[in-house]
Write a protein that holds these residues in place. Structure first.
Motif, PDB file in Angstrom:
ATOM      1  N   LEU A 577      43.978  54.443  50.860  1.00 56.03           N
ATOM      2  CA  LEU A 577      43.463  54.616  52.447  1.00 56.03           C
ATOM      3  C   LEU A 577      44.688  54.771  53.430  1.00 56.03           C
ATOM      4  N   ALA A 578      45.782  53.806  53.279  1.00 57.96           N
ATOM      5  CA  ALA A 578      46.621  53.594  53.933  1.00 57.96           C
ATOM      6  C   ALA A 578      47.659  54.863  53.997  1.00 57.96           C
ATOM      7  N   SER A 579      47.998  55.434  52.991  1.00 54.17           N
ATOM      8  CA  SER A 579      49.019  56.382  52.843  1.00 54.17           C
ATOM      9  C   SER A 579      48.267  57.793  53.214  1.00 54.17           C
ATOM     10  N   SER A 580      47.189  57.871  53.155  1.00 56.23           N
ATOM     11  CA  SER A 580      46.224  59.192  53.755  1.00 56.23           C
ATOM     12  C   SER A 580      45.905  59.105  55.146  1.00 56.23           C
ATOM     13  N   GLY A 581      46.109  58.019  55.836  1.00 55.97           N
ATOM     14  CA  GLY A 581      45.786  57.756  57.116  1.00 55.97           C
ATOM     15  C   GLY A 581      44.371  57.516  57.490  1.00 55.97           C
ATOM     16  N   LEU A 582      43.548  57.217  56.525  1.00 59.47           N
ATOM     17  CA  LEU A 582      42.141  56.932  56.620  1.00 59.47           C
ATOM     18  C   LEU A 582      41.707  55.610  57.089  1.00 59.47           C
ATOM     19  N   SER A 677      42.980  62.470  49.285  1.00 56.50           N
ATOM     20  CA  SER A 677      44.080  63.720  49.032  1.00 56.50           C
ATOM     21  C   SER A 677      43.602  64.835  50.084  1.00 56.50           C
ATOM     22  N   ARG A 678      42.581  65.075  50.207  1.00 57.56           N
ATOM     23  CA  ARG A 678      42.159  66.133  51.248  1.00 57.56           C
ATOM     24  C   ARG A 678      42.327  66.004  52.506  1.00 57.56           C
ATOM     25  N   VAL A 679      42.310  64.647  53.047  1.00 59.51           N
ATOM     26  CA  VAL A 679      42.707  64.314  54.406  1.00 59.51           C
ATOM     27  C   VAL A 679      44.175  64.429  54.739  1.00 59.51           C
ATOM     28  N   LEU A 680      44.921  63.868  53.641  1.00 60.04           N
ATOM     29  CA  LEU A 680      46.254  63.895  53.714  1.00 60.04           C
ATOM     30  C   LEU A 680      46.713  65.063  53.581  1.00 60.04           C
ATOM     31  N   GLU A 740      33.175  62.194  53.635  1.00 59.47           N
ATOM     32  CA  GLU A 740      32.554  62.489  54.748  1.00 59.47           C
ATOM     33  C   GLU A 740      33.332  62.719  55.827  1.00 59.47           C
ATOM     34  N   TYR A 741      34.665  62.643  55.717  1.00 66.94           N
ATOM     35  CA  TYR A 741      35.775  62.696  56.786  1.00 66.94           C
ATOM     36  C   TYR A 741      35.588  64.161  57.114  1.00 66.94           C
ATOM     37  N   PRO A 742      35.491  64.826  58.179  1.00 64.90           N
ATOM     38  CA  PRO A 742      35.513  66.277  58.382  1.00 64.90           C
ATOM     39  C   PRO A 742      36.868  67.141  58.196  1.00 64.90           C
ATOM     40  N   ILE A 743      36.541  68.027  57.934  1.00 66.84           N
ATOM     41  CA  ILE A 743      37.823  69.145  57.735  1.00 66.84           C
ATOM     42  C   ILE A 743      37.948  69.800  59.021  1.00 66.84           C
TER      43      ILE A 743
END
Length: 772
Positions: A577-582, A677-680, A740-743
């Motif tokens: 979570l931390a590395s992706s910014g989530l 992975s998607r968010v980062l 659920e985080y938006p694209i």
């Protein structure tokens, strides 16, 4: 996709217990030269325990020839089958039957007998012979002698030493002809330190600052900064959640909700404010008994109400009330004294000097709580906490309990301690049966540890004073050992929950005593202890292992290299979570329910209460740290369980550490990992930079170091290959449809899918979730 993981989990369930971690190898430990002075505790008893006690030890039912070797007076007396002979004759090996039999060559005489498949080595025989020559002196068990400050050892390579810890470590290395590893490189050292002190990876800003700081105190400045971080309290509290058996449900069949999380907020707060260990424990044991007790002190006593509680109609009230007292007694012994006190619940302890009477004397301290075995059956909010309890108002949060993250105006209640006005009688329970009362006993403690003393009041506050009496041989040793374990993967005493006769001997007994005394003499200061450990040259070594060191010291008992092992289950989540910014860094508050395979709770429920169905949280609650993940005892979080997290059924001072295929499946399929992975990937693609720059940044965020030329080449190539793979829109949408985080609206989804696969690959590197 997660449903597929669930079925794979079921298919591979039998593998979990079959594969052990590399660092739990059963390899033989180093054999040092025979010491000049032989100690019964450290040199002789381990041999007798392994090879002789099975027939000549404390178990009367298995004892042969009436010979008992674990007690001096028994070993010295005339032999039952040979009255003219003695098993041990001090100073005279050739007059001692023990030596004559273990050194015999006649198969009819040799001990242990060949039929036992046990055999003493020539070194072991020589140790026993030398011990007899020196008087065959028995010693009180080492852990029951108060620690004394040993002298700082002399070493040859003083240039390597950074603080007192290193003298003890280096002395043993030099005695065994082993040299320590050089210091780890700055990037790996920073990652190790950040994970150990905060449970989070270092930010790129912190990495850059540390790498460019050429001052002599660059490392010290980072240590101070991380110790002041609020994340420090969360990381330190994680171990205490296992010790305290904290969970968000009551346990047993109905396993309904409990609102005990404000106590967890207090633990995090206590570590962050660096509450001294004696105060930290005293408040948890007896905050309600303190003079003019505050609401904070009362809240702290939630520690002793974290045990399982039944809500099932038809149970026998007294049976379960006794069960709760038993749990508190056992947790006290394991967590704070590091002994298997529970073994004396039904009979005198077979190995340690604890009688059943002494067990119930300790039991008496916890037997006067104003509680019942069954207070109410599953229902509404009134069952979330059991009496005695305290209510936390909005006013309390504003003025007194400011650290409690109360997010709404609903009624908040917590189970705490509170004694009856009249003393409940305590009896020895014959065979441990709740209603089979034997002799009545008063509150007291095992004499072999430290007599309770007439000056102490016979309640939990008096028990805490006894616990922190500097003559108590266990309290400081046990906690120092647990803290050491958190940084090195194993304690100086490997069996951190058993300092008794059957526990392992300390690898560095003098260091353990030095740390224990130093900890007491400096006000039980936890942050100071932590700083000592991470500032040592021992801690700062590289984890690189040579073939020679692997052969001579496979378990790293000499600490001639930094340990290498997987980070805790909660930290695996936190790193992702931390590395992706989530990651949502909010401290404290109610537990949250992240993604979980459907149907798990529903398949294991009585059908009553609000925890019958799993209701996943959304938005920011999906991205909280692992310590806040909701723990239902009968169905603990599957991802956490696969990574060896405790299910919190009982006090646990050390987790197992396995390495199974299921863990790889989680990292490949878990929605949190895929979403991260998607968010980062999206965040990197939205930056105005070259692909290689994006990949370098991703590698630094996740692995916490710069990739080498070969690594970046592989990642570049893989990204190009994935762009070729993702040609069809349906294929792209399927991969991106996770979490659920938006694209972002204005983003090339083909590029996103390809970059997402690269991020997943980096998350699945062993180094990502390994402390090196």
């Amino acid at each position: 996709m997660y449903l597929r993981l669930f079925y794979l989990m079921l298919a591979f369930a039998g593998i979990v217990f079959a594969i052990q971690a590399c660092n739990s190898s059963g390899s033989q430990s180093i054999e040092a030269q025979i010491p000049d002075t032989i100690s019964y505790n450290f040199h002789v008893r381990p041999i007798l325990s392994d090879k002789c006690f099975i027939c000549h030890g404390p178990d009367a039912n298995k004892r042969e020839a009436g010979l008992r070797l674990d007690i001096a007076e028994e070993a010295y007396k005339a032999l039952k089958e040979k009255p003219s002979g003695h098993a041990l004759v001090p100073f005279k090996p050739k007059a001692s039957e023990v030596f004559l039999r273990i050194s015999a060559t006649d198969s009819a005489l040799i001990m242990p007998p060949k039929s036992s498949n046990l055999k003493l080595t020539s070194r072991e025989i020589s140790v026993i012979e030398k011990w007899i020559k020196q008087g065959a002196k028995y010693e009180r068990h080492w852990a029951f002698n108060p620690p004394r400050t040993p002298g700082i050892p002399k070493v040859e390579n003083e240039d390597w030493v950074r603080n007192e810890i290193d003298y003890f470590i280096l002395q043993k290395q030099e005695q065994n002809g082993v040299k320590p590893n050089p210091e780890a490189d700055k990037e790996r050292l920073l990652k190790r330190l950040s994970l150990d002190l905060t449970g989070l990876p270092p930010s790129i800003e912190l990495m850059d600052k540390f790498l460019t700081d050429g001052s002599n105190n660059a490392y010290g400045k980072v240590v101070e900064s991380l110790l002041q971080s609020q994340a420090y309290g969360e990381k330190m509290a994680l171990h205490w959640m296992d010790v305290s058996r904290y969970a968000d449900s009551h346990g047993y069949q109905d396993d309904n909700y409990r609102s005990q999380w404000p106590w967890r907020d207090w633990v995090i707060h206590a570590f962050n404010k660096n509450m001294p260990y004696d105060q930290f424990i005293t408040w948890q044991l007896a905050g309600d008994l303190m003079p003019n007790a505050t609401k904070e002190q009362l809240l702290a006593t939630g520690f002793n109400r974290n045990h399982k509680i039944t809500e099932e109609g038809g149970v026998i009230d007294e049976e379960y009330r006794v069960e709760y007292v038993t749990d508190r007694t056992n947790a006290f012994g394991k967590a704070l004294l590091g002994v298997t006190l529970e073994c004396a619940h039904c009979h005198d302890h077979k190995y340690d000097p604890f009688s059943q009477k002494e067990y119930y004397q300790v039991f008496a301290f916890f037997n006067n709580v104003k509680e019942v075995g069954l207070e109410s059956t599953v229902g509404g909010p009134q069952t979330y906490a059991k009496k005695p309890l305290m209510e936390i108002s909005n006013e309390d949060v504003k003025k007194i309990l400011t650290f409690v993250n109360k997010q709404d105006t609903s009624k908040l209640i917590v189970s705490v301690m509170g004694d009856r006005d009249t003393l409940r009688k305590t009896f020895i329970l014959n065979r441990g049966v709740y209603d089979d009362h034997g002799t009545e006993v008063e509150a007291g403690t095992p004499k072999s540890i430290l007599p309770f003393g007439s000056q102490n009041v016979k309640n939990r506050l008096g028990l805490s004073k006894w616990l922190f009496d500097k003559r108590n041989p266990l309290t400081s040793r046990v906690f120092v050992n647990q803290v050491w374990q958190e940084f090195f993967g194993r304690g100086i005493v490997k069996t951190s929950g058993d300092f008794g006769m059957q526990g392992e001997l300390p690898s560095h007994p003098e260091l353990l005593d030095w740390l224990a005394v130093d900890f007491m003499n400096h006000g039980w200061n936890i942050k100071r202890l932590v700083k000592q450990i991470v500032s040592s040259a021992t801690y700062r070594q590289s984890a690189v292992i040579s073939a020679d060191k692997l052969k001579t010291d496979p378990e790293n008992l000499l600490l001639a290299r930094a340990p290498r092992y997987r980070i805790p289950a909660e930290s695996v989540r936190d790193v992702v979570l931390a590395s992706s910014g989530l990651l949502v860094k909010t401290i404290g508050g109610p537990s949250v329910k992240p993604y979980q395979p459907a149907g798990l709770w529903e398949a294991a429920t009585s059908g009553r209460g609000i925890l019958t169905n799993y209701k996943q949280d959304h938005e920011g609650s999906l991205y909280r740290r692992g310590i806040y993940t909701f723990i239902k005892r009968t169905v603990p979080p599957p991802t956490m369980s696969i990574f060896d997290a405790s299910n919190r059924d009982q006090c646990e001072v050390k987790r197992l550490n396995t390495n199974t295929p299921l863990q790889a499946l989680v990292m490949l399929n878990d929605p949190t990992v895929l979403e991260a992975s998607r968010v980062l990937a999206a965040r990197l693609l939205l930056e105005n930079s070259a692909v290689q720059t994006k990949l370098v940044k991703a590698f630094r965020l996740i692995v916490c170091r710069n990739p080498n030329e070969k690594e970046i080449k592989v990642l570049n190539s893989y990204y190009a290959d994935q762009l070729k793979v993702f040609q069809q829109k349906s294929q792209i949408e399927k991969v991106l449809a996770v979490g659920e985080y938006p694209i972002p609206e204005k983003i090339n989804k083909r590029n996103l899918a390809a970059m997402m696969q690269v991020m997943t690959t980096i998350y699945n590197l062993e180094e990502t979730i390994t402390k090196t």
